[in-house]
Write an enzyme that holds these catalytic residues in place. Structure first.
Site, PDB file in Angstrom:
ATOM      1  N   ASP A  10      41.818  44.431  40.856  1.00 21.94           N
ATOM      2  CA  ASP A  10      41.305  43.386  41.730  1.00 21.94           C
ATOM      3  C   ASP A  10      41.925  42.065  41.256  1.00 21.94           C
ATOM      4  O   ASP A  10      42.408  41.974  40.124  1.00 21.94           O
ATOM      5  CB  ASP A  10      39.772  43.362  41.598  1.00 21.94           C
ATOM      6  CG  ASP A  10      39.155  42.164  42.279  1.00 21.94           C
ATOM      7  OD1 ASP A  10      39.348  42.008  43.496  1.00 21.94           O
ATOM      8  OD2 ASP A  10      38.482  41.365  41.581  1.00 21.94           O
ATOM      9  N   TYR A  12      40.714  38.245  42.130  1.00 26.04           N
ATOM     10  CA  TYR A  12      39.829  37.135  41.761  1.00 26.04           C
ATOM     11  C   TYR A  12      38.604  37.637  41.011  1.00 26.04           C
ATOM     12  O   TYR A  12      37.909  38.533  41.464  1.00 26.04           O
ATOM     13  CB  TYR A  12      39.389  36.371  43.005  1.00 26.04           C
ATOM     14  CG  TYR A  12      40.552  35.863  43.830  1.00 26.04           C
ATOM     15  CD1 TYR A  12      41.478  34.981  43.275  1.00 26.04           C
ATOM     16  CD2 TYR A  12      40.747  36.273  45.140  1.00 26.04           C
ATOM     17  CE1 TYR A  12      42.553  34.519  44.015  1.00 26.04           C
ATOM     18  CE2 TYR A  12      41.821  35.810  45.898  1.00 26.04           C
ATOM     19  CZ  TYR A  12      42.717  34.943  45.328  1.00 26.04           C
ATOM     20  OH  TYR A  12      43.781  34.492  46.059  1.00 26.04           O
ATOM     21  N   ARG A  41      31.828  30.588  45.270  1.00 26.14           N
ATOM     22  CA  ARG A  41      32.371  31.935  45.115  1.00 26.14           C
ATOM     23  C   ARG A  41      31.418  32.979  45.732  1.00 26.14           C
ATOM     24  O   ARG A  41      31.834  33.886  46.447  1.00 26.14           O
ATOM     25  CB  ARG A  41      32.591  32.211  43.623  1.00 26.14           C
ATOM     26  CG  ARG A  41      32.876  33.647  43.259  1.00 26.14           C
ATOM     27  CD  ARG A  41      34.268  34.091  43.626  1.00 26.14           C
ATOM     28  NE  ARG A  41      34.545  35.447  43.130  1.00 26.14           N
ATOM     29  CZ  ARG A  41      35.455  36.251  43.645  1.00 26.14           C
ATOM     30  NH1 ARG A  41      36.194  35.861  44.653  1.00 26.14           N
ATOM     31  NH2 ARG A  41      35.655  37.450  43.153  1.00 26.14           N
ATOM     32  N   ASN A 118      41.140  41.282  48.294  1.00 26.76           N
ATOM     33  CA  ASN A 118      40.689  40.710  49.553  1.00 26.76           C
ATOM     34  C   ASN A 118      41.454  39.436  49.878  1.00 26.76           C
ATOM     35  O   ASN A 118      41.392  38.932  51.000  1.00 26.76           O
ATOM     36  CB  ASN A 118      39.190  40.390  49.473  1.00 26.76           C
ATOM     37  CG  ASN A 118      38.321  41.597  49.784  1.00 26.76           C
ATOM     38  OD1 ASN A 118      38.808  42.605  50.293  1.00 26.76           O
ATOM     39  ND2 ASN A 118      37.031  41.494  49.490  1.00 26.76           N
TER      40      ASN A 118
END
Ligand code: LAC
Length: 223
Positions: A10, A12, A41, A118
């Site tokens: 992933d 972030y 976030r 994402n």
């Protein structure tokens, strides 16, 4: 972990630290930077889930900007275009966590490495470039290809399609508990890197391993 399957990260909250944007927020709103960055976030991630369930995809940069405006507005702070632009402008140069470069240097060459994010592909590629990691991690797979967001299985499937492998061949590393849950449900072997105190989600299989420092990762692989 056995076999020589890909190791997929992933972005972030795993390799890149979005909470580092507390600094520009602190300069704009003294005393509130850390709380604003965390709220931003959380809002950003929530919007990815909302939009995925609603079938209302927009790109990650738009979600990120919307979430920042919502966060500031919700705190009763002025949403000036200059502040928003200044903070968002730092998103493609987010720093890596301090354990990332040494861990990846050890893994480099031993098995295929990729990012499944994402985030928008170009943004993540720029961030990798700035961190000097584009050679070490040559592949960035972005949810934008399927216009929905993790933890939709459609996004995790990008990885098995790309590498032509089974889910169980993939070691997936994430610092986000919700992402670990989604990846485990898809069938990846999940390694959670504990970047925050959040608990493991009691959804789907638990992570195969949980580590506190990414430098522990190479030791999980049997030769
Ligand atoms: C990623 C973020 C959302 O997928 O954690 O990189």
């Amino acid at each position: 972990v056995t076999g020589a399957g890909p190791v997929i990260f992933d972005a972030y909250g795993t390799l890149f630290d979005p909470l580092s944007l507390a600094d520009p927020l602190e300069r704009a709103f003294p005393g509130r930077g850390a709380a604003l960055a965390a709220n931003w976030r959380a809002t950003q991630i929530r919007h990815t889930w909302l939009r995925s369930l609603m079938g209302a995809w927009v790109d990650f940069a738009t979600i990120t900007a919307d979430a920042l405006r919502q966060t500031l507005d919700g705190e009763g702070l002025p949403v000036g275009d200059d502040v928003v632009a200044a903070v968002l402008g730092q998103y493609d140069t987010l720093p890596t966590y301090s354990d990332v470069l040494p861990a990846l240097a050890t893994l480099h060459g031993s098995r295929p490495l990729a990012i499944l994010t994402n985030g928008d592909r170009v943004t993540v590629e720029v961030t990798l470039d700035v961190a000097g990691l584009e050679i070490v991690i040559p592949t960035v797979l972005s949810a934008e290809a399927v216009r929905t967001y993790k933890p939709s299985p459609a996004v995790y499937r990008l990885a098995t399609d790309h590498f032509g492998c089974d889910p169980s061949d993939v070691t997936f590393v994430s610092g986000n508990a919700w992402d670990c849950a989604g990846a485990g449900a898809f069938g990846f072997q999940v390694v959670r890197i504990r970047r925050s105190a959040e608990t493991t989600e009691a959804v789907g299989p638990p992570p195969f391993a949980t580590i506190d420092d990414l430098r522990e990762l190479p030791g999980l692989f049997t030769p």
